[in-house]
Structures are given as structure tokens and as C-alpha cells.
Design a protein around this motif. Structure first.
Motif: not given
Lengths: 291, 246, 340
Positions: A174-176, B87-88, B92-94, B135-138
């Protein structure tokens, strides 16, 4: 004031079922980018199975979920393999899925009509008409149970997605999708499972709907826009978003129904759908749905 | 020869062939950089090797065995990892969950956790951010995570598609340093890079890809020094190329 | 890259030699038109052709609508599943003009078309902000929004509908006015579709369907093009609605605003070949004849719906280019059908 709270509660107590419907639709869209116009039609299959079991064998509509979920899962797997797996590589995939699910809905509507005729139906277990009192407030018993069951099923889904390997793979897809392929997720297998799972959700919500709403084969069209508005509001592909969307719209519809009369209550959904698509196509939570 | 690509033709859907009879050979423990203009088929080549795209003609051999009909998970199992262009990650996962997905094809969960710890040793920063959503990483951290994720399988060959894309020069160099590090650990590195100079500098061997074929290959430093190639591919005021829109 | 190359060759085709003179096509079309113009006269002789005339005017209507839908759905690549909204608007406008102001729908039909076009313009401005599945969904939502509005609008009869006075004509000629009106609409819509196909405007639309971003970069005002295409595609649908409403003599939201009807429009265009001039025409003829066959063979309408759905799935999966498109691809399109 009491009246306002009462309406709020009534809305919330339908929200759970809406959320269950939206969850099925969201998984299918999230993993495969299939906009499933036929979701309501699939729900109706389950509703008619439930109706049949209730009328012929007196099976409780809530219990018949144990039948409709696996049956709809299998049906979903077959439909996915027969129809959608073929077009997985098409450049016009998104558009094709809308048209294909649309056609599927027609087929289902026709078959249900041929088997059960176009008469209004619903199941009427005892709890369909009773109410439960909470102090000054009441809740229709059927809605109350339906929401409890829905929340339980959603909790189960959440656990499944959070803890199992297949659940991880579904979330990953779902995410990628590309990333999922790259780490070795067999996306076509996962898509089949996810479609089946979405249909199982449709199955459960169909069984619950059988005593909450009346239905006849052609009525699923009225549900299409309602379902789409739930998940569009939440941002397509976001499970949490679709749940919030479901509750928000259920409550709004309850207020519209109170202030303007029940005939106008569906317009809440259509209008919300139209406005969100126009002004915030990505929904309240999600990503844009063009891809 | 560790990996051989032989006369491969490949394209998407019913579209034209992007790769048109491409051949190349990769030896163990070396690092390779593939350069070439846009649309030459660099990314397509990597996709063919890792099984995301099946060739229409020709074959891919890994340790002498054909792998071009296998699925991606089977190829991963054999020891070839791929880090795609954007980068794929799973946004939304850690960080930790992303790494866990890196070991998706391994059934032994404990082993996966052990390997994640090993990746953490390599990239301590990832450990610090373990519970943060990807998604919060640079950009640089995300690239590091993508590389770290493919390390979980301890591949023999790691393929990277434009690892420096969208990164500041300084960060890009850091990423290339860590790629060097992988190579020193005995891994074979296959790199596609738009920033051809940077890529070639960090590689032993260079491939020049054009119009779906290998037009030139040789030691990376000799490619860097070749005037004709400089003129054509290394962007010394590239002349506008006819017919290219994409 | 390949998409751009495709777009290029695709976009060049209308200017190429070969489209200029096709005598077979010209004679075929002229003969066909004369035959269609004279055909109703046979009813004066035999008096038993009413059913055939009805089928033909029904086909003309769908030719007009499918050709119009093709402008936005085929050329531009924006699949609208809500075009019968314009049909309903046309029907209701002329219906109201007849009931309340005693003006014949044959006079108000052009106005109904323009009104539909105006509404198309307005809706287009809003809903064409989306694309892909979002656009399709917004058009479905449009049907339901309009239906619920009409259902609750007492002036136009609400959900009970509006009954129109029945035209007072002898039964042998009673089908003549709608027949000629629908024929005119069909010819007009096909001609419009042909002209657009060969105009700079049509070129822009097809550029949009290939790759909207590139079309925009190439200097096409894609927004303006799309909205205009959407509005134009409503024109003949609105007029068809006003004629059809008068023919039926009663208007009800759940006849005019069904999603099934919108689906049929899409299906017949896909069946014939979307994005081609002849496709919607071939599609409409084949679809309606097949439909009539299903109804007469299978009897009740439920199985008819099933057949529609199955047919649509088969076409989508195995012949996405439709009859005309597939024949063309294989170089087997007969010259009299090559209207490009």
C-alpha cells in the motif's frame, strides 16, 4: 441540546458499519489502485446470502458473517485472478479498473435481480427493531451491535496488518509498490489476498446491512457514492483516514436528516464527495489519487 | 564471472524495446558504474537483472545459472539486491520496520533481528532513528536506510540506481563513501549514476550505455580521461540531443 | 520517451495524404444518407414499419450521444460516467417549456442543447480539476446529485415526474418528426466530431489524452481545451434529451438519471472504438441491435443487464481498441468505415 447529542450518537452508531465498508474499499484501492465501484454490489451479494440463510434456516444475520466472509473472500480471489490480474501491466490501469468494476456491478445487479427479484428486502431479527436505553439516550439495538461487530472486525484487521508477515506485506504494498517488489514481496499474490480481504470486509458489512437497511439489486448505486465519499474524504489509501471519514459523514448525515428530512440525507455524501474531489483531491489524510 | 548479461532485449508493456541486444559481464568484488544519457536504458537494465522486468530475448546468468525467468524474490534469495531510483522506502513505517521488510523473504525472524543489529553497526544513525517514521528522515538518511535495508539480505551484488539523486553534493559524497565501504567488505557494486564523474570516480570499471546497447566499457579512470566520452556523456556543455523529450 | 514518440506519430496522422480523397467512403455516405431520408416513406405504403422506425430513431439518438461523449471520453481521454445528466437537463428543459409555456420541444431543442452546454461548462470548470479515477467518480457523483435534486424539485414533478401532452398525429406518420430530428442530431454530432478530429483543437485534445503535462509544456492551454471539450460534448446530448423526452411523453428522474444509461454510452463507444470518428457510430448500431436481440431472446431485463456487463468486461479485457480500432490496427478496416 439533548436532542443534538442523541443525533450525534445515532450517527456514530452507524459510523462503525460505514467504517467497515470503507476499510474494505481502502485496502483494495491502497494495494492495487483499484477504484472498486462494485464494492456495494459485492456487499449486496452478502446481504442476499444473509437474507436467504435467515429466511430459509433462521440463521441470525450477525452469525451469518461466519459464512459471508469466507465466501466473499473466495469470490474476491476468483474475480481478481480472472479480471484484474490480466490488466496489471496496463498503462490505463486506473481508468480500466473503474470501468471493469462498473461492469462487474452490472453483472451482479442483474444476477441478483434474476434470482431475488427487485422487491425491497431486509432481514428482521428481534434486535432490528428494539432499542437500548442509556440514561436519557437510546440506541437502536441493531445499530449498536453492528457497530460493535464492525469495530471488532476492524480491530482484528488492524492486528493482522500490524503483526503478521502477510499483513506487513500488504501495508508495504500500500505504501510503496516498487519498494515492496524490491524487497521480495510477491505483489501479485499479495494483491490477490488483499482483494479477497476487501471482499471479506464487504461480506461482513453486507450481512450487517441486511438488518440495518433495506435493499434491492439496483439500490447498490446509491451506495456507490456514499462509499466513495467515505474514502475520498479520508484520502484514498489511508485506512485511518477512511475510518475518520466514515464516522464524520455518518454523523453529518444524521444531522442533515434531522434538520432537512431523511430524503436529503444522502446528499450529504454526494456533496461531500463532489466538494472534496474539487477542492482537496488528496482528501483529509492521504495522497493524491491520480496515480 | 559472477554476473553475465547476454544480448538482452527488453521493454515495457507493448512498447518498443529499450534494451536492444545489451551484453555485459561483472566480476566478483569489483565496483561498476553505468553511465549514459537519459532514456539509454540504464534503469531498465537494473530492473531486468533483479527480475522486475523480464527480457524479451537474451539471458542473464548469475554464477553461470540463468536467472532471467525468476521472480524478484527468487533472485533476491540468490544474492542480488536492488535499491531503486527514488529510494523506495515505506514512508509510514518506522526505520526498524523498513529494515524488517528488508528481511521479508527470510523466514527466521530472530535472524532478521540479528542482521538488523549488524546494519545498525554499519549505520549507527539508523539505530538512533529506529522508531522514527521513514518519511520524517532527510534525503541522505533515507538513502542510507534504503541501502541498509538491502544489506539485511547480505547480498553478493548490490545494485543502486542513482543514489545521489536529489542530494546535496556533500551528502552525496557521504553516500558514495558508504558504498565504497560495502565494496571493501567484499560486495560487488553495480551503480547507475547521472552524476557520471562522481560515479566513475568511486568505481573500478565503467560502462557507457547508449540507445539500449553497451557502447563502451573500460577501467573507470580511463573512461574519465577519454576526451570523446567526456564530450558526449560527461556533460561538458552537452550539446542538445535531437529527438529527446523525456 | 516512447510515449512521446507515439504521441508524435499519432499527432501527425490527420495531415497525412490518404485522408483527402476516399471516393468509396464519400459515395457510401451520400447513398446512406439519402436512403435514411427516404426510408420513413415506406411506412406510408405498408404502415407496418413503426417498430423499425422506432429502432432507427433510437439508434440515431445513441449515435448522436456516443459521438458527443467521444469528444471528451475518446479524444481527450477523460472518461465521463455522468453524461446522461445533460440528457436529463435537455429533456426537462424542453418538457417544462412545453407543459408551462406550450412551446414545442422541436423549437426548444437547440436551446436545451445550449443550456446543457452551459451546465457542462460550469460542471467542467469544477470537475476537470481532477483527473483519472477522481474525475470518473466526480461524474458519477454528478448524476446522483442531480437525481436527488430533481427528485425533490416539485416544479418539475419531483420523483413522480412530469407528464407531457401526447402529440396529436396519425399513427402512420407519428414517428416521422422524432425520426428526422434524431437523424439530424446524429448527422450533426458525427460531423462535429469529424471536424474536431481534424482541427487544431482536436489535435490539442488528443495531445492531452496522450500526456497532459507534455501537452501543457507544448503550449496548449489544457484547462481551456478540456472544459471546452466537455461543454461541446454536452450539446447534442442535451438536444437528444429534449427530443426523447417528448417522444416518451413522460419525464422521471429514475428513467433519465440512471447510472446504467451512462454506462451504456461509455460501453457503445468503447465497443466501436473510442477516439475514432466511426467508432461511436458502429458501437451504437451494434450495441443496440445486440441489446434488442438479448431482450427478445432472454426476455426479462435482469439478464439483459448481466449481458451488458459481461459484454463490457470482454471488450475492456480483450478488445480495448474496440471494433474500428482493432480492425484498423490489423489493417482490415473497410474503406467505407474509415472516416478519419
Amino acid at each position: 441540546m439533548t436532542q443534538m447529542v442523541q443525533i450525534f450518537l445515532l450517527g456514530m452508531s452507524l459510523g462503525g458499519v460505514y467504517a467497515l465498508m470503507a476499510a474494505g474499499l481502502t485496502i483494495v484501492f491502497g494495494v492495487m489502485r483499484i477504484v472498486n465501484i462494485a464494492h456495494a454490489a459485492f456487499m449486496f451479494i452478502a446481504a442476499y446470502i444473509t437474507y436467504f440463510l435467515f429466511q430459509s434456516f433462521g440463521v441470525d444475520p450477525i452469525l451469518s458473517i461466519l459464512v459471508t466472509m469466507p465466501v466473499m473472500y473466495l469470490l474476491g480471489v476468483v474475480v481478481y485472478r480472472l479480471v484484474f490480474a490480466r490488466i496489471a501491466d496496463s498503462s490505463r490501469f486506473a481508468e480500466l479498473t473503474v470501468l471493469l468494476t462498473f461492469s462487474l456491478a452490472l453483472v451482479i445487479e442483474g444476477l441478483l435481480g434474476a434470482m431475488f427479484t427487485n422487491i425491497y428486502r431486509s432481514t428482521n431479527p428481534r434486535y432490528a427493531t428494539d432499542a437500548i436505553l442509556f440514561g436519557n439516550f437510546y440506541l437502536p439495538e441493531g445499530q449498536f451491535y453492528a457497530t460493535l461487530i464492525s469495530l471488532a472486525l476492524l480491530g482484528g484487521l488492524w492486528l493482522f496488518l500490524r503483526t503478521t508477515r502477510t499483513g506487513y506485506a500488504i501495508r508495504a504494498a500500500m505504501q510503496n509498490r516498487t519498494a515492496a517488489q524490491v524487497v521480495g514481496v510477491d505483489v501479485s499474490r499479495i494483491s490477490t489476498i488483499a482483494f479477497g480481504l476487501g471482499m471479506a470486509m464487504a461480506g461482513a458489512s453486507g450481512s450487517l446491512s441486511s438488518f440495518l437497511f433495506t435493499f434491492f439489486p439496483g439500490k447498490h448505486w446509491e451506495w456507490v457514492a456514499i462509499l466513495l465519499s467515505l474514502i475520498v474524504l479520508g484520502g484514498m489509501g489511508s485506512l485511518l483516514g477512511s475510518l475518520v471519514g466514515a464516522f464524520a459523514l455518518a454523523v453529518s448525515a444524521a444531522y442533515v436528516s434531522y434538520f432537512y428530512g431523511p430524503t436529503w440525507s444522502p446528499i450529504t455524501f454526494f456533496l461531500a464527495l463532489f466538494l472534496i474531489l474539487m477542492f482537496r483531491p488528496r482528501g483529509l489524510f492521504g495522497k493524491p489519487m491520480e496515480a | 564471472m559472477l554476473l553475465e548479461v547476454q544480448n538482452v532485449h527488453a521493454g515495457y508493456g507493448a512498447g518498443p524495446s529499450i534494451l536492444q541486444g545489451l551484453s555485459m559481464a561483472v566480476e566478483k568484488g569489483q565496483s561498476y558504474c553505468i553511465i549514459g544519457p537519459n532514456g539509454a536504458g540504464k534503469s531498465t537494465l537494473l530492473k531486468v537483472i533483479c527480475g522486475l522486468l523480464h527480457p524479451r530475448q537474451g539471458q542473464v546468468l548469475f554464477k553461470g545459472n540463468p536467472i532471467h525467468t525468476l521472480r524478484t524474490d527468487q533472485i533476491l534469495m540468490q544474492g542480488i539486491s536492488f535499491v531503486p531510483q527514488d529510494r523506495s522506502l515505506f514512508p509510514d513505517m518506522t526505520v526498524r520496520e523498513n529494515l524488517r521488510m528488508g528481511g521479508y523473504i527470510l523466514k527466521d525472524r530472530k535472524e532478521v533481528e540479528r542482521r538488523i543489529d549488524a546494519v545498525y553497526e554499519l549505520f549507527p544513525l539508523l539505530k538512533e532513528r529506529g522508531n522514527q517514521l521513514a518519511k520524517t528522515l532527510s534525503g541522505g538518511q533515507q538513502q542510507m536506510l534504503a541501502i541498509g535495508r538491502s544489506m539485511v539480505l547480505r547480498p553478493e551484488i548490490i545494485m543502486l540506481d542513482e543514489p545521489s539523486l536529489g542530494l546535496a553534493p556533500k551528502i552525496a559524497r557521504q553516500i558514495f563513501d558508504s558504498i565504497q565501504f560495502l565494496k571493501q567488505g567484499g560486495m560487488t557494486v553495480l551503480l547507475v549514476e547521472q552524476n557520471a564523474r562522481l560515479g566513475l570516480k568511486s568505481a573500478d570499471w565503467g560502462f557507457v550505455l547508449d540507445l539500449g546497447k553497451m557502447s563502451f566499457d573500460g577501467p573507470a579512470d580511463s573512461i574519465l580521461a577519454d576526451e570523446r566520452i567526456q564530450e558526449l556523456y560527461l556533460g561538458r556543455q552537452k550539446p542538445p540531443r535531437g529527438g529527446e523529450t523525456a | 520517451m516512447s510515449a512521446a514518440a507515439n504521441a508524435k506519430t499519432e499527432l501527425q496522422s490527420p495531415g497525412l495524404p490518404g485522408s483527402a480523397s476516399k471516393p468509396a467512403r464519400k459515395w457510401f455516405l451520400a447513398a446512406l444518407l439519402i436512403a435514411l431520408l427516404l426510408f420513413p416513406l415506406t411506412n406510408l405504403v405498408s404502415g407496418s414499419m413503426n417498430y423499425v422506425l422506432f429502432m432507427m430513431l433510437y439508434i440515431f439518438m445513441y449515435i448522436a450521444m456516443a459521438s458527443s461523449w467521444n469528444i471528451i471520453g475518446g479524444y481527450t481521454g477523460y472518461t465521463s460516467l455522468g453524461h446522461n445528466v445533460f440528457f436529463a437537463i435537455g429533456a426537462y428543459f424542453s418538457g417544462v417549456m412545453l407543459v408551462y409555456f406550450k412551446i414545442s420541444p422541436y423549437l426548444t431543442a437547440p436551446l436545451a442543447g445550449l443550456l446543457a452546454m452551459g451546465v457542462g461548462l460550469l460542471v467542467g470548470v469544477i470537475s476537470l480539476r481532477t483527473r483519472g479515477p477522481a474525475f470518473i467518480i466526480s461524474t458519477v457523483a454528478m448524476i446522483l446529485l442531480v437525481k436527488i435534486t430533481f427528485d425533490n424539485w416539485d416544479y418539475i414533478g419531483g420523483s413522480n415526474g412530469l407528464s407531457l401532452p401526447i402529440p396529436d398525429l396519425d399513427v402512420t406518420i407519428s414517428k416521422f418528426p422524432p425520426y428526422y430530428a434524431m437523424l439530424l442530431l446524429a448527422v450533426g454530432a458525427v460531423y462535429l466530431s469529424y471536424r474536431i478530429r481534424h482541427s487544431k483543437f482536436g489535435l490539442g485534445l488528443r495531445a492531452i489524452s496522450q500526456d497532459e503535462t507534455k501537452a501543457e509544456v507544448a503550449g496548449i492551454n489544457t484547462n481551456y481545451y478540456k472544459i471546452l471539450a466537455f461543454a461541446i460534448s454536452a450539446l447534442f446530448v442535451g438536444m437528444a434529451g429534449s427530443i426523447w423526452g417528448y417522444y416518451l411523453t413522460y419525464l422521471r428522474p429514475n428513467i433519465f438519471l440512471t447510472v446504467l444509461m451512462a454506462a451504456q454510452l461509455v460501453l457503445m463507444t468503447l465497443l466501436g472504438g473510442k477516439g475514432t470518428v466511426a467508432g461511436p457510430v458502429v458501437g451504437a448500431v451494434v450495441f443496440i441491435l445486440a441489446n434488442e436481440f438479448f431482450v427478445s431472446q432472454l426476455g426479462f431485463t435482469e439478464l439483459n443487464i448481466v449481458a451488458t456487463g459481461v459484454l463490457m468486461i470482454v471488450v475492456l479485457l480483450f478488445f480495448p481498441e474496440g471494433i474500428v480500432g482493432t480492425l484498423k490496427e490489423r489493417g482490415k478496416l473497410p474503406q467505407f468505415l474509415d472516416w478519419e
